[in-house]
Design a protein around this motif. Structure first.
Motif, mmCIF file in Angstrom:
data_model
loop_
_atom_site.group_PDB
_atom_site.id
_atom_site.type_symbol
_atom_site.label_atom_id
_atom_site.label_comp_id
_atom_site.label_asym_id
_atom_site.label_seq_id
_atom_site.Cartn_x
_atom_site.Cartn_y
_atom_site.Cartn_z
ATOM 1 N N LEU A 1 0.838 -1.206 0.000
ATOM 2 C CA LEU A 1 0.000 0.000 0.000
ATOM 3 C C LEU A 1 0.873 1.256 0.000
ATOM 4 N N THR A 2 1.393 1.568 -1.150
ATOM 5 C CA THR A 2 2.240 2.743 -1.319
ATOM 6 C C THR A 2 1.399 4.022 -1.218
ATOM 7 N N GLU A 3 2.075 5.161 -1.190
ATOM 8 C CA GLU A 3 1.369 6.441 -1.143
ATOM 9 C C GLU A 3 0.434 6.582 -2.343
ATOM 10 N N ASP A 4 0.886 6.150 -3.514
ATOM 11 C CA ASP A 4 0.057 6.243 -4.718
ATOM 12 C C ASP A 4 -1.177 5.358 -4.601
ATOM 13 N N VAL A 5 -0.991 4.143 -4.056
ATOM 14 C CA VAL A 5 -2.120 3.227 -3.900
ATOM 15 C C VAL A 5 -3.151 3.804 -2.932
ATOM 16 N N LEU A 6 -2.695 4.358 -1.831
ATOM 17 C CA LEU A 6 -3.598 4.940 -0.835
ATOM 18 C C LEU A 6 -4.289 6.188 -1.378
ATOM 19 N N ALA A 7 -3.548 6.972 -2.135
ATOM 20 C CA ALA A 7 -4.140 8.176 -2.734
ATOM 21 C C ALA A 7 -5.255 7.796 -3.710
ATOM 22 N N GLN A 8 -5.004 6.741 -4.499
ATOM 23 C CA GLN A 8 -6.019 6.275 -5.453
ATOM 24 C C GLN A 8 -7.228 5.716 -4.714
ATOM 25 N N ALA B 1 -12.847 6.349 -3.046
ATOM 26 C CA ALA B 1 -13.828 6.496 -1.964
ATOM 27 C C ALA B 1 -14.630 7.792 -2.140
ATOM 28 N N LYS B 2 -13.967 8.855 -2.550
ATOM 29 C CA LYS B 2 -14.655 10.134 -2.791
ATOM 30 C C LYS B 2 -15.643 10.005 -3.949
ATOM 31 N N ALA C 1 -21.171 9.604 -5.892
ATOM 32 C CA ALA C 1 -22.195 8.830 -6.597
ATOM 33 C C ALA C 1 -23.389 8.535 -5.695
ATOM 34 N N GLU C 2 -23.112 8.408 -4.405
ATOM 35 C CA GLU C 2 -24.181 8.139 -3.433
ATOM 36 C C GLU C 2 -24.935 9.401 -3.050
ATOM 37 N N GLY C 3 -24.463 10.545 -3.540
ATOM 38 C CA GLY C 3 -25.134 11.817 -3.253
ATOM 39 C C GLY C 3 -24.832 12.375 -1.877
ATOM 40 N N LYS C 4 -23.725 11.921 -1.261
ATOM 41 C CA LYS C 4 -23.349 12.420 0.068
ATOM 42 C C LYS C 4 -22.791 13.845 -0.073
ATOM 43 N N PRO C 5 -23.242 14.792 0.766
ATOM 44 C CA PRO C 5 -22.738 16.177 0.707
ATOM 45 C C PRO C 5 -21.231 16.214 0.950
ATOM 46 N N ILE D 1 -16.558 10.709 6.937
ATOM 47 C CA ILE D 1 -16.790 9.368 6.408
ATOM 48 C C ILE D 1 -15.515 8.727 5.853
ATOM 49 N N LEU D 2 -14.653 9.562 5.249
ATOM 50 C CA LEU D 2 -13.461 9.038 4.583
ATOM 51 C C LEU D 2 -12.531 8.213 5.482
ATOM 52 N N PRO D 3 -12.255 8.674 6.725
ATOM 53 C CA PRO D 3 -11.347 7.880 7.577
ATOM 54 C C PRO D 3 -11.812 6.437 7.764
ATOM 55 N N GLY D 4 -13.117 6.253 7.942
ATOM 56 C CA GLY D 4 -13.652 4.913 8.121
ATOM 57 C C GLY D 4 -13.505 4.072 6.861
#
Length: 321
Positions: free
Chosen positions: A237-244, A249-250, A255-259, A266-269
């Protein structure tokens, strides 16, 4: 023929563990000479050992011992052929005596050559093979030295040792918990940082193949398919892999319509879940990365950190079989 007293027979029995009749026969053959009688029993053991050399000694007792100041520990497996002998009190007592002696030596070879009641450990095992009638041998020997060493033994089947970098407050509790973790979860290395990249790549390919095969059967049965991870270790899990992964996730949230204003919550989880799903090898084999058995909400690394400035320096695990 020399007259053999019951006291002489009992003395030989206590010295060797042999049965009363075997001791009497040995003394008669040795014409009452105690040392010669021991040699008679030893030769009997050699004959039995030769006959049973090709037998499996996969039963026995796994024992761990730590010295008085907790700076050194040793774990051994005294192997025998059957579970019946392995659970015998005399056999377990012998295993414990041998482990105590093993504390004084750094290698299995030194230990086998060490004096045990007037003979080498290797000769003692041969002698006891004749007494017990089963092949006996030292199947495992591990030594750990550190500023603080702890141990744990699980019903004489698994023995674990762990070395700590410092004798912190309640080091005994920490070391025992870690040794229990090692015994229970069977880690093979300390951290994912220790993995050979070629091994991780090979294991990734093999695991994905297994899951894909399972999914073929699950799909045929109309059941929910297993997640097929792209990765299995934090080392991938390199920096590039985690960034992707974060970008993906965003995109999902969008797509789910989350504000967008709540994405930070939500992202940390989601990232924690991504890492958890893609580090299965680490959780299985890396001690620091395993879920702590007494509190699965944290890993072993976080548990160790809760004790302050201390680290695991090394660990060993021996088992029957």
């Amino acid at each position: 023929m020399a007259k053999i007293s019951a006291a002489e027979v009992n003395k030989l029995r206590k010295a060797t563990g042999a049965g009363m009749m075997d001791c009497k026969k040995a003394l008669v053959e040795a014409e009452g000479d105690f040392d010669k009688a021991i040699e008679v029993l030893r030769k009997k053991g050699q004959k039995v050992a030769a006959k049973r050399a090709d037998r499996e000694s996969s039963e026995g007792a796994a024992i761990a011992k730590v010295n008085a100041d907790n700076t050194a520990g040793v774990s051994i497996v005294l192997g025998c052929e059957t579970d019946f002998v392995g659970k015998n009190d005399s056999f377990v007592s012998l295993a414990n005596e041998l482990a105590e002696l093993a504390l004084n030596y750094s290698t299995k070879e030194e230990f086998l050559a060490a004096d045990f009641g007037g003979m080498s450990v290797a000769d003692k095992l041969v002698e006891q093979t004749g007494v017990i009638g089963e092949k006996l041998e030292i199947n495992a020997f591990s030594k750990v030295e550190a500023p603080y060493v702890g141990s744990y033994v699980h019903i004489n089947k698994i023995a674990a040792l762990v070395g700590l970098s410092a004798k912190v407050d309640k080091a005994d509790v920490l070391a025992k918990d870690l040794a229990m973790q090692i015994a229970s979860m069977g880690a093979t290395t300390l951290s994912y940082k220790d993995f050979d990249p070629a091994y991780v790549a090979s294991e990734t390919e093999a695991r994905i193949a297994v899951i894909e095969k399972d999914n073929e059967e699950l799909g045929r049965l109309g059941k929910t398919l297993k997640n097929v991870p792209k990765f299995i270790s934090m080392s991938q899990l390199t920096e590039d892999v985690l960034a992707q992964a974060e970008e993906d996730a965003k995109a999902e949230l969008k797509a789910e319509g989350k504000p967008e204003k709540i994405w930070d919550r939500i992202l940390p989880g989601k990232m924690d879940r991504f890492i958890s799903d893609n580090t299965t090898l680490d959780k299985e084999q890396c001690l620091l990365d395993q879920n702590f058995i007494k509190d699965e909400k944290i890993n072993v690394s976080k548990y160790v950190a809760s004790y302050g400035d201390v680290a695991i320096t090394t660990f060993e695990r021996v088992t029957l079989g």
